[in-house]
Design a protein around this motif. Structure first.
Motif, PDB file in Angstrom:
ATOM      1  N   THR A 192      48.335  39.851  38.073  1.00 56.59           N
ATOM      2  CA  THR A 192      47.159  40.677  38.322  1.00 56.59           C
ATOM      3  C   THR A 192      47.210  41.422  39.653  1.00 56.59           C
ATOM      4  O   THR A 192      46.668  42.523  39.776  1.00 56.59           O
ATOM      5  N   SER A 193      47.837  40.840  40.655  1.00 55.59           N
ATOM      6  CA  SER A 193      47.851  41.483  41.975  1.00 55.59           C
ATOM      7  C   SER A 193      48.899  42.583  42.092  1.00 55.59           C
ATOM      8  O   SER A 193      48.770  43.494  42.920  1.00 55.59           O
ATOM      9  N   ASP A 194      49.954  42.514  41.257  1.00 51.72           N
ATOM     10  CA  ASP A 194      51.035  43.503  41.354  1.00 51.72           C
ATOM     11  C   ASP A 194      51.506  43.942  39.973  1.00 51.72           C
ATOM     12  O   ASP A 194      52.657  43.707  39.584  1.00 51.72           O
ATOM     13  N   PRO A 195      50.657  44.612  39.205  1.00 51.95           N
ATOM     14  CA  PRO A 195      51.107  45.131  37.908  1.00 51.95           C
ATOM     15  C   PRO A 195      52.074  46.295  38.138  1.00 51.95           C
ATOM     16  O   PRO A 195      52.171  46.820  39.254  1.00 51.95           O
ATOM     17  N   PRO A 196      52.803  46.726  37.122  1.00 52.00           N
ATOM     18  CA  PRO A 196      53.690  47.881  37.288  1.00 52.00           C
ATOM     19  C   PRO A 196      52.919  49.080  37.820  1.00 52.00           C
ATOM     20  O   PRO A 196      51.768  49.321  37.432  1.00 52.00           O
ATOM     21  N   PRO A 197      53.524  49.855  38.717  1.00 55.09           N
ATOM     22  CA  PRO A 197      52.812  50.983  39.331  1.00 55.09           C
ATOM     23  C   PRO A 197      52.503  52.120  38.370  1.00 55.09           C
ATOM     24  O   PRO A 197      51.666  52.973  38.670  1.00 55.09           O
ATOM     25  N   PHE A 198      53.189  52.175  37.221  1.00 52.12           N
ATOM     26  CA  PHE A 198      52.928  53.203  36.217  1.00 52.12           C
ATOM     27  C   PHE A 198      53.008  52.572  34.833  1.00 52.12           C
ATOM     28  O   PHE A 198      53.549  51.478  34.664  1.00 52.12           O
ATOM     29  N   ASP A 199      52.478  53.285  33.843  1.00 54.43           N
ATOM     30  CA  ASP A 199      52.557  52.809  32.468  1.00 54.43           C
ATOM     31  C   ASP A 199      54.008  52.776  32.000  1.00 54.43           C
ATOM     32  O   ASP A 199      54.809  53.646  32.337  1.00 54.43           O
ATOM     33  N   VAL A 200      54.325  51.770  31.211  1.00 57.47           N
ATOM     34  CA  VAL A 200      55.670  51.631  30.632  1.00 57.47           C
ATOM     35  C   VAL A 200      55.793  52.562  29.432  1.00 57.47           C
ATOM     36  O   VAL A 200      54.833  52.776  28.691  1.00 57.47           O
ATOM     37  N   SER A 201      56.999  53.122  29.233  1.00 57.71           N
ATOM     38  CA  SER A 201      57.195  54.033  28.113  1.00 57.71           C
ATOM     39  C   SER A 201      58.537  53.743  27.438  1.00 57.71           C
ATOM     40  O   SER A 201      59.220  52.769  27.767  1.00 57.71           O
ATOM     41  N   THR A 202      58.917  54.574  26.468  1.00 51.59           N
ATOM     42  CA  THR A 202      60.147  54.361  25.703  1.00 51.59           C
ATOM     43  C   THR A 202      61.371  54.369  26.621  1.00 51.59           C
ATOM     44  O   THR A 202      61.485  55.182  27.529  1.00 51.59           O
ATOM     45  N   GLY A 203      62.264  53.442  26.364  1.00 51.55           N
ATOM     46  CA  GLY A 203      63.473  53.361  27.180  1.00 51.55           C
ATOM     47  C   GLY A 203      63.289  52.630  28.491  1.00 51.55           C
ATOM     48  O   GLY A 203      64.205  52.611  29.324  1.00 51.55           O
TER      49      GLY A 203
ATOM     50  N   TYR B  67      67.489  41.623  36.610  1.00 54.21           N
ATOM     51  CA  TYR B  67      67.288  40.717  37.744  1.00 54.21           C
ATOM     52  C   TYR B  67      68.592  40.572  38.517  1.00 54.21           C
ATOM     53  O   TYR B  67      69.670  40.475  37.924  1.00 54.21           O
ATOM     54  N   ASP B  68      68.499  40.518  39.850  1.00 54.02           N
ATOM     55  CA  ASP B  68      69.712  40.412  40.655  1.00 54.02           C
ATOM     56  C   ASP B  68      70.199  38.980  40.825  1.00 54.02           C
ATOM     57  O   ASP B  68      71.202  38.729  41.503  1.00 54.02           O
ATOM     58  N   GLY B  69      69.505  38.032  40.217  1.00 56.60           N
ATOM     59  CA  GLY B  69      69.938  36.651  40.252  1.00 56.60           C
ATOM     60  C   GLY B  69      69.439  35.843  41.426  1.00 56.60           C
ATOM     61  O   GLY B  69      69.685  34.633  41.501  1.00 56.60           O
ATOM     62  N   SER B  70      68.737  36.493  42.352  1.00 56.89           N
ATOM     63  CA  SER B  70      68.268  35.739  43.517  1.00 56.89           C
ATOM     64  C   SER B  70      66.830  36.062  43.916  1.00 56.89           C
ATOM     65  O   SER B  70      66.042  35.163  44.196  1.00 56.89           O
ATOM     66  N   ARG B  71      66.465  37.355  43.905  1.00 56.91           N
ATOM     67  CA  ARG B  71      65.135  37.697  44.418  1.00 56.91           C
ATOM     68  C   ARG B  71      64.483  38.893  43.729  1.00 56.91           C
ATOM     69  O   ARG B  71      63.301  38.847  43.412  1.00 56.91           O
ATOM     70  N   TYR B  72      65.225  39.952  43.493  1.00 55.14           N
ATOM     71  CA  TYR B  72      64.614  41.215  43.077  1.00 55.14           C
ATOM     72  C   TYR B  72      64.793  41.498  41.584  1.00 55.14           C
ATOM     73  O   TYR B  72      65.845  41.225  40.997  1.00 55.14           O
ATOM     74  N   ILE B  73      63.745  42.076  41.009  1.00 55.04           N
ATOM     75  CA  ILE B  73      63.778  42.619  39.655  1.00 55.04           C
ATOM     76  C   ILE B  73      63.703  44.135  39.767  1.00 55.04           C
ATOM     77  O   ILE B  73      62.838  44.668  40.471  1.00 55.04           O
ATOM     78  N   TYR B  74      64.593  44.820  39.092  1.00 52.89           N
ATOM     79  CA  TYR B  74      64.611  46.290  39.116  1.00 52.89           C
ATOM     80  C   TYR B  74      64.074  46.810  37.792  1.00 52.89           C
ATOM     81  O   TYR B  74      64.355  46.249  36.720  1.00 52.89           O
ATOM     82  N   TRP B  75      63.295  47.882  37.867  1.00 50.27           N
ATOM     83  CA  TRP B  75      62.620  48.405  36.680  1.00 50.27           C
ATOM     84  C   TRP B  75      62.787  49.914  36.602  1.00 50.27           C
ATOM     85  O   TRP B  75      62.502  50.640  37.560  1.00 50.27           O
ATOM     86  N   SER B  76      63.256  50.377  35.452  1.00 56.09           N
ATOM     87  CA  SER B  76      63.271  51.815  35.167  1.00 56.09           C
ATOM     88  C   SER B  76      62.110  52.104  34.220  1.00 56.09           C
ATOM     89  O   SER B  76      61.941  51.430  33.196  1.00 56.09           O
ATOM     90  N   ARG B  77      61.311  53.103  34.557  1.00 56.28           N
ATOM     91  CA  ARG B  77      60.071  53.375  33.832  1.00 56.28           C
ATOM     92  C   ARG B  77      60.320  53.927  32.427  1.00 56.28           C
ATOM     93  O   ARG B  77      59.557  53.676  31.495  1.00 56.28           O
ATOM     94  N   GLY B  78      61.385  54.699  32.226  1.00 60.75           N
ATOM     95  CA  GLY B  78      61.640  55.321  30.933  1.00 60.75           C
ATOM     96  C   GLY B  78      60.697  56.482  30.677  1.00 60.75           C
ATOM     97  O   GLY B  78      60.155  57.091  31.610  1.00 60.75           O
ATOM     98  N   GLY B  79      60.475  56.791  29.394  1.00 63.57           N
ATOM     99  CA  GLY B  79      59.559  57.865  29.033  1.00 63.57           C
ATOM    100  C   GLY B  79      60.010  59.225  29.501  1.00 63.57           C
ATOM    101  O   GLY B  79      59.200  60.081  29.854  1.00 63.57           O
ATOM    102  N   ASN B  80      61.339  59.451  29.543  1.00 65.83           N
ATOM    103  CA  ASN B  80      61.915  60.725  29.975  1.00 65.83           C
ATOM    104  C   ASN B  80      61.637  60.994  31.457  1.00 65.83           C
ATOM    105  O   ASN B  80      61.487  62.138  31.875  1.00 65.83           O
ATOM    106  N   THR B  81      61.573  59.916  32.254  1.00 61.71           N
ATOM    107  CA  THR B  81      61.435  60.050  33.706  1.00 61.71           C
ATOM    108  C   THR B  81      62.680  59.447  34.361  1.00 61.71           C
ATOM    109  O   THR B  81      63.466  58.742  33.718  1.00 61.71           O
TER     110      THR B  81
END
Length: 265
Positions: A13-24, A29-43
Motif C-alpha cells: 500500500t505504501s509503494d504501489p507501482p508509479p504507473f499503471d501496468v500494461s501489455t508487455g 530480481y537481482d537476487g539480493s535487494r532490487y526488483i526491476y520493472w519495465s512498464r510495457g504498453g509501448n513505453t
C-alpha cells in the motif's frame, strides 16, 4: 507481495507501482535487494524497487530502455546485466548494465530473422552462459542465447504452441519448464520441460558402437550371429556387419537381414 515463509499475500500500500501496468510489462530480481520493472504498453520507462527501502520511497526511475516495450517483452537479470526482449513483433534484444544505469542495443545480438517476439513471449535463465527465449504468439519457436558468443541458436520446439498465458521458468542449471497457455496443440493444464545440454544432463539422439573384429577362420557364408543387448525405452537398434579377408581392408557396412528377436537380455 508474497511472503514465502508464511505462505501469505499482502498489498504493497505504501509503494504501489508509479504507473499503471500494461501489455508487455515485466519484472526481474537481482537476487539480493532490487526488483526491476519495465512498464510495457509501448513505453520505454524503466523502474527499480528497493525491497529494503523506506516506506513511501522504494521506487526509483531508471534510464529508459533502448526502445518501446510491448506484447511479448520480458526482462531477465543475469550477472550484473538485465537482458530484454522488446516484443511487439520485433526481433530486438537489449541489455541494461546495472552498475552504470545504461541501456545498449548493439551490445547484444538481435534474435534471428523471422523470430519476431509477440504475445506472451518470454525469457528463461539457463546455465551460467545461456539464456532461452520463446517468441510466443501461438508458435513453437524457442532459441538459446550464448552470452560468451553473443549469438542465437534455435532449439528443439516444445510439443505445444505458446500463446496467451504462456510462461517459462528454470531450475537455473539443467531444465526449463514451460506453460504454453492458450496455444494450439496443448492441454489446458499442460506443463512441459526441456533438458538443457550440460556435462551432467541431456541425451544423444543417436550413436553407434563398433565391436572388435572376430576371426571366423575359413567361411563361405555366415549366419546365426547373436547380439546380446539391453534396450532402453523408446529406442531402436540397427545391426550392421562388414567383412575382411586380411583383417585390414574391410567392405562397406551392410545392415543385417532376416533378424529374429529370440528374447530380451
Amino acid at each position: 507481495v508474497y511472503d514465502i515463509a508464511t505462505d501469505t499475500w499482502s498489498t504493497e500500500t505504501s509503494d504501489p507501482p508509479p504507473f499503471d501496468v500494461s501489455t508487455g510489462s515485466a519484472m526481474t530480481y537481482d537476487g539480493s535487494r532490487y526488483i526491476y520493472w519495465s512498464r510495457g504498453g509501448n513505453t520505454n520507462t524503466f523502474y527499480r524497487f528497493d525491497t529494503q527501502g523506506s516506506a513511501g520511497s522504494k521506487w526509483s526511475v531508471m534510464a529508459v530502455a533502448s526502445g518501446t516495450l510491448n506484447n511479448g517483452s520480458d526482462i531477465l537479470y543475469k550477472g550484473g546485466y538485465i537482458y530484454a526482449l522488446r516484443g511487439n513483433g520485433t526481433i530486438s534484444f537489449y541489455r541494461y548494465t546495472v552498475g552504470s544505469n545504461t541501456w545498449s542495443d548493439p551490445a547484444v545480438a538481435d534474435l534471428p530473422t523471422g523470430a519476431n517476439v509477440n504475445i506472451d513471449g518470454f525469457l528463461v535463465n539457463g546455465d551460467s552462459n545461456t539464456i532461452y527465449a520463446c517468441i510466443g504468439n501461438n508458435t513453437v519457436a524457442c532459441y538459446q542465447y550464448s552470452i560468451s558468443g553473443n549469438s542465437w541458436t534455435a532449439i528443439a520446439s516444445p510439443p505445444a504452441n505458446i500463446y496467451i498465458g504462456g510462461a517459462g521458468a528454470s531450475n537455473g542449471s539443467d531444465r526449463l519448464y514451460i506453460i504454453p497457455g492458450q496455444g494450439t496443440n496443448t492441454y489446458a493444464n499442460g506443463l512441459y520441460s526441456y533438458i538443457i545440454q550440460t556435462s551432467n544432463s541431456s541425451v544423444q539422439e543417436s550413436g553407434s558402437f563398433t565391436s572388435v573384429s572376430h576371426d571366423l577362420t575359413s567361411v563361405y557364408k555366415y549366419a546365426n550371429i547373436t547380439v546380446g543387448y539391453t534396450s532402453a525405452p523408446n529406442n531402436n537398434l540397427t545391426v550392421s556387419t562388414r567383412t575382411s579377408s586380411d583383417g585390414s581392408t574391410f567392405t562397406s557396412w551392410s545392415e543385417a537381414s532376416e533378424l529374429k528377436n529370440i528374447g530380451a537380455n
